[in-house]
Design an enzyme around this catalytic site. Sequence first.
Site, PDB file in Angstrom:
ATOM      1  CB  SER A 108      -0.950  -0.008   1.210  1.00 56.09           C
ATOM      2  OG  SER A 108      -0.235   0.265   2.392  1.00 56.09           O
ATOM      3  CB  SER A 110       0.599   3.999   4.574  1.00 56.88           C
ATOM      4  OG  SER A 110       1.522   3.035   5.012  1.00 56.88           O
ATOM      5  CE  LYS A 165       1.723   2.465   9.285  1.00 58.28           C
ATOM      6  NZ  LYS A 165       0.982   2.925   8.107  1.00 58.28           N
ATOM      7  CB  SER A 268      -0.155   6.732   7.188  1.00 59.02           C
ATOM      8  OG  SER A 268       0.481   5.838   8.074  1.00 59.02           O
TER       9      SER A 268
END
Length: 303
Positions: A108, A110, A165, A268
């Site tokens: 994805s 994010s 992240k 996100s």
Amino acid sequence: MSFQSILGNFALILFVLTISTGIVWFLDTFVLAKRRRAAADAALAAYDARNAKLSAEGIKVEESKRHEIEENILRQPLWVEYSGSFFPVIAMVFFLRSFLYEPFKIPSSSMLPTLFVGDLILVNKFTYGIRLPILNKKVIEINNPQRGDVMVFKYPEDPSVDYIKRVVGVPGDKVVYKNKKLLINGNEMTYQAMPEFLDEEHLSYFKQYSENLTGVSHRILNDEQSPAFVRDPHNFPKRENCTYNIDGFSCVVPEGEYFMMGDNRDNSLDSRYWGFVPDQNIVGKAFFIWMNLGNIKRIGSFQ
């Protein structure tokens, strides 16, 4: 952004395969092979005795079958042969991905513009300490995550899922996100405007900035259409450490935990929504793109 390693809990699958093939290899090497050798020796002795008797009686004997008899008896059963062949390969893969490097795929957006959909990345498993596979229990301390690191971890709400992240807050930090700008321990991070970024997947342009996160410069995206406040944060553990308002939020990071955010700030789901990442959830530090089948120019290291 979430993403799965190949075949889900691949570490457990590899562990089971390593143990099972290892047991077969060990039994064959130290038990079964010796039994086959003893059986072959006995059969050859009987064969030689029979031939000697026939020769003494003046009967011509066929010596060529001796090697065939030995080869047939010493031949490993297929299940033993395959297990023995695969064991060193499986054991090596298990060791490499458990203690050194593990591959993941980004599904994805994010972490745009740092990581693209389809990037195949490598994660350093020992940067933050040596951990037991499967249990993910740290047994040797090495380094701690630093602000700016791109880190893979077990999603706190579902540890069977791996997330990636950027580390924004370390234990003890006060993280404030106000009007889409970060303040760490009262110090506002610096931002430099860059050319707008085209998200080719959604055919949309986003504001792009270079963010200096306490010495680590990296790019982030902002969507001017999205508000600064956090919509519907979850009721996560130690939520009392955070306050939310119309301009953003403020959180104090608990001891032994980390605050994570995606570089695609308005697209996100991260610590703003589901809370802090405990140290025991850490998988490793992402550091290299080793392939992107849609764009081989993506190969290389990243910040």
